[in-house]
Design an enzyme around this catalytic site. Structure first.
Site, short mmCIF file in Angstrom:
data_model
loop_
_atom_site.label_atom_id
_atom_site.label_comp_id
_atom_site.label_asym_id
_atom_site.label_seq_id
_atom_site.Cartn_x
_atom_site.Cartn_y
_atom_site.Cartn_z
N GLN A 1 2.03 -5.74 -3.28
CA GLN A 1 2.45 -5.95 -1.72
C GLN A 1 3.78 -5.17 -1.44
O GLN A 1 3.91 -3.91 -2.32
CB GLN A 1 2.37 -7.35 -1.35
CG GLN A 1 1.15 -7.94 -1.27
CD GLN A 1 0.67 -8.61 -2.61
OE1 GLN A 1 1.48 -9.25 -3.30
NE2 GLN A 1 -0.38 -8.45 -3.01
N GLY B 1 -4.06 -4.43 -4.53
CA GLY B 1 -5.10 -3.46 -4.80
C GLY B 1 -4.29 -1.99 -5.15
O GLY B 1 -3.90 -1.38 -4.11
N HIS B 2 -4.48 -1.72 -6.35
CA HIS B 2 -3.83 -0.46 -6.75
C HIS B 2 -4.68 0.65 -7.14
O HIS B 2 -5.57 0.31 -8.04
CB HIS B 2 -2.88 -0.58 -7.94
CG HIS B 2 -1.65 -1.56 -7.54
ND1 HIS B 2 -0.78 -2.09 -8.34
CD2 HIS B 2 -1.33 -2.09 -6.44
CE1 HIS B 2 0.04 -2.76 -7.77
NE2 HIS B 2 -0.06 -2.63 -6.43
N VAL C 1 2.67 14.48 -3.36
CA VAL C 1 2.26 15.31 -2.23
C VAL C 1 0.63 15.29 -2.70
O VAL C 1 0.04 16.47 -2.36
CB VAL C 1 2.89 16.92 -2.48
CG1 VAL C 1 4.34 16.62 -1.89
CG2 VAL C 1 2.99 17.34 -3.95
N GLY C 2 0.07 14.33 -3.10
CA GLY C 2 -1.19 14.29 -3.41
C GLY C 2 -1.63 13.12 -4.35
O GLY C 2 -0.61 12.69 -4.95
N ASP D 1 2.46 14.84 1.94
CA ASP D 1 1.54 15.75 2.35
C ASP D 1 0.60 15.63 3.49
O ASP D 1 0.14 16.01 4.42
CB ASP D 1 0.44 16.45 1.17
CG ASP D 1 -0.14 14.97 0.50
OD1 ASP D 1 0.68 13.83 0.26
OD2 ASP D 1 -1.17 14.59 0.52
N THR E 1 -9.71 -4.87 0.84
CA THR E 1 -11.02 -5.45 1.84
C THR E 1 -11.61 -4.09 2.55
O THR E 1 -12.37 -4.50 3.27
CB THR E 1 -9.84 -6.31 2.83
OG1 THR E 1 -8.81 -5.16 3.33
CG2 THR E 1 -9.32 -7.37 2.23
N ASP F 1 1.09 -1.14 0.04
CA ASP F 1 -0.05 0.02 0.25
C ASP F 1 0.80 1.29 0.05
O ASP F 1 0.26 2.31 0.52
CB ASP F 1 -0.83 0.18 1.21
CG ASP F 1 -1.65 -1.37 1.34
OD1 ASP F 1 -2.27 -1.95 0.09
OD2 ASP F 1 -1.87 -1.69 2.38
N LYS G 1 2.36 2.22 -5.07
CA LYS G 1 2.97 1.86 -6.50
C LYS G 1 2.24 2.14 -7.74
O LYS G 1 2.66 2.48 -8.91
CB LYS G 1 3.28 0.32 -6.17
CG LYS G 1 4.20 -0.07 -5.14
CD LYS G 1 4.31 -1.50 -5.00
CE LYS G 1 3.24 -2.28 -4.51
NZ LYS G 1 2.82 -1.87 -3.09
P1 IMP Z 1 -2.68 -12.84 1.93
O1 IMP Z 1 -1.74 -12.07 0.78
O2 IMP Z 1 -3.96 -12.44 1.39
O3 IMP Z 1 -2.39 -14.34 2.24
O4 IMP Z 1 -2.48 -11.94 3.03
C1 IMP Z 1 -1.28 -12.23 3.82
C2 IMP Z 1 -1.02 -10.85 4.52
O5 IMP Z 1 -0.42 -9.90 3.48
C3 IMP Z 1 -1.99 -10.18 5.22
O6 IMP Z 1 -1.51 -9.53 6.28
C4 IMP Z 1 -2.48 -9.03 4.18
O7 IMP Z 1 -3.35 -8.06 4.76
C5 IMP Z 1 -1.31 -8.57 3.71
N1 IMP Z 1 -1.55 -8.16 2.23
C6 IMP Z 1 -1.88 -8.96 1.02
N2 IMP Z 1 -1.85 -8.12 -0.06
C7 IMP Z 1 -1.59 -6.85 0.40
C8 IMP Z 1 -1.58 -5.69 -0.43
O8 IMP Z 1 -1.54 -5.53 -1.39
N3 IMP Z 1 -1.49 -4.61 0.40
C9 IMP Z 1 -1.18 -4.62 2.04
N4 IMP Z 1 -1.19 -5.89 2.54
C10 IMP Z 1 -1.48 -6.84 1.66
#
Ligand code: IMP
Length: 439
Positions: free
Chosen positions: A232, A45-46, A422-423, A341, A309, A18, A21
């Site tokens: 990730q 999730g991008h 910055v945004g 920011d 999520t 998060d 990227k």
């Molecule tokens: P999994 O990848 O769903 O098996 O989750 C394993 C761990 O990685 C958990 O703590 C998730 O919250 C974290 N995680 C998986 N994908 C992301 C992401 O894209 N961003 C942040 N945390 C992630």
């Protein structure tokens, strides 16, 4: 950041995901011909914003929003066709052409409905201290089947309908027995229903399925510029992150060669993406976490809620000790610093420069959770800066304290910060050509 000099580039998160990227990949894609996802799946999730339009992408590489960019989902990705088709439909409805630009590896593994089910069942069965806090997207169970081999399905298997249907009957029979025995599950999966759904997805995706390894080698040989989009973050890497509180792939820069099927030397630059503070979703150690007003301030201002999520993210101070490890692990050549920011308005900001463990300051970061659970962060306090009504158009316009903060982070993490965000908008991106000279 000098886009012309980057060569083939990997963009990778340096924290727990998060980091932003998606925005950096989107800014960079203008200068690349091919964008490649090499690991992970729909757990990513991008978010990309253009003007007032917001796009949340989980599987489709962020480059899809640019014309003339080929987007590749490579062999190392675990692909949930249901999510992919939903994403393709959503983008198409908003006028973004997808199918002709998307290429999917026939070797990528398929996330099946029972993987998602097992993800939830196994998490529910654990004591709270052992729960991983997964995204419930079936990522771990899918990679487990891949490594176990005999029960795994790859995208290419969807193209052989009869064989797919037959194998699915055998595999679901095993999974149903397993779930009943392990979790007392009383809702067996129906293989024919799954086969019908998945073969329906196959009909939609088949034109995009190809040998992407060959495609990438050919593209490199033709002098096309390749951008590898990490999912990730480094500290969630299965081998080099805070195991077991990690995801199930080599999501750090170490995974590019295996996931995409290219030699490591194909990549010339490694751009690390990092936030001006830290966040984490799910369980696991987070030494600089602030479960207080500071954490809440960062969460609200930074809108730190999961793209996949919706979960509120845990927030805390910037951890330069951990970031230095991620820079080292990934051979990071330059860094994009995000959300500067967000910290505006705090009178002081803390930066973690090291950890104290059992009475002494550690020489180097370790992802060992037994150690991390006991460490006490060593902080350096810097003056904060105020939010201003005017937007900043260059790094020179940043408040002096914000500039000093960036310079300090750069010195601590050991890589030049050449881009500062910055945004949320594409336009709120400041270039910093005078980043720390490389050693
Ligand atoms: P999994 O990848 O769903 O098996 O989750 C394993 C761990 O990685 C958990 O703590 C998730 O919250 C974290 N995680 C998986 N994908 C992301 C992401 O894209 N961003 C942040 N945390 C992630």
């Amino acid at each position: 950041m000098n886009f012309q000099q980057l060569g083939n580039t990997c963009v990778v998160g340096l924290q727990w995901g998060d980091e932003g990227k998606g925005k950096i990949v989107d800014v960079l894609t203008e200068h690349f011909d091919v964008v490649v996802r090499y690991a992970g799946g729909a757990n990513a999730g991008h978010t990309v914003r253009i003007g007032d339009q917001k796009f949340a992408l989980h599987l489709v590489p962020s480059g899809i929003l640019r014309p003339n960019v080929t987007c590749v989902i490579a062999a190392g990705v675990v692909l949930d066709p249901e999510t992919l088709v939903r994403e393709i439909d959503g983008l198409t409805a908003r006028g973004v052409p997808v199918q002709e630009k998307l290429r999917i590896s026939d070797r990528a593994h398929l996330v099946m409905p029972y993987h998602k089910k097992q993800d939830s069942l196994s998490e529910a069965a654990l004591d709270s201290g052992r729960k991983l806090g997964t995204t419930s997207r079936g990522i771990g169970p899918c990679y487990a089947d891949k490594m176990q081999r005999s029960m795994a399905f790859r995208v290419g298997d969807l193209l052989e309908a009869d064989a797919f249907r037959q194998k699915l009957r055998e595999v679901t029979a095993v999974k149903n027995r397993l779930f009943a025995a392990l979790y007392d599950d009383k809702q067996p999966l129906d293989p024919d229903e799954i086969a019908d759904t998945y073969l329906g997805f196959a009909a939609r995706c088949a034109p995009s399925v190809t040998d992407t390894t060959h495609l990438l080698h050919q593209a490199a040989a033709e002098g096309k510029r390749l951008l590898f989009e990490g999912a990730q973050g480094t500290l969630l890497d299965i081998d080099h992150g805070t195991f077991p509180f990690v995801t199930s792939s080599n999501c750090s820069a170490t995974g590019v060669a295996a996931g995409a099927g290219v030699p490591a030397r194909t990549v010339h630059s490694y751009v690390g993406v990092i936030k001006a503070y830290c966040t984490r979703v799910g369980s696991g150690p987070f030494p600089t976490e602030q479960q207080n007003d500071i954490g809440r301030y960062i969460r609200e201002r930074g809108q730190e809620f999961g793209t996949t999520t919706g979960r509120p993210r845990r927030c805390g101070w910037f951890d330069a000790f951990a970031a230095r490890y991620s820079v080292m692990l990934g051979g990071i050549t330059e860094v994009a610093l995000m959300h500067l920011d967000t910290l505006a308005g705090l009178s002081e900001v803390n930066v973690c420069t090291g950890y104290r463990y059992r009475g002494r300051v550690l020489d180097y970061f370790t992802p060992n959770v037994r150690v991390l659970n006991e460490v006490e962060p060593v902080y350096e306090t810097l003056p904060g800066w105020q939010a201003t009504a005017v937007s900043w158009d260059s790094c020179e316009q940043l408040p002096a304290a914000a500039r000093r903060y960036v310079e300090r982070l750069e010195a601590l993490i050991g890589a030049p910060i050449t881009l500062v965000s910055v945004g949320a908008d594409r336009a709120a991106t400041l270039h910093r050509p005078g980043g720390l000279p490389r050693a």
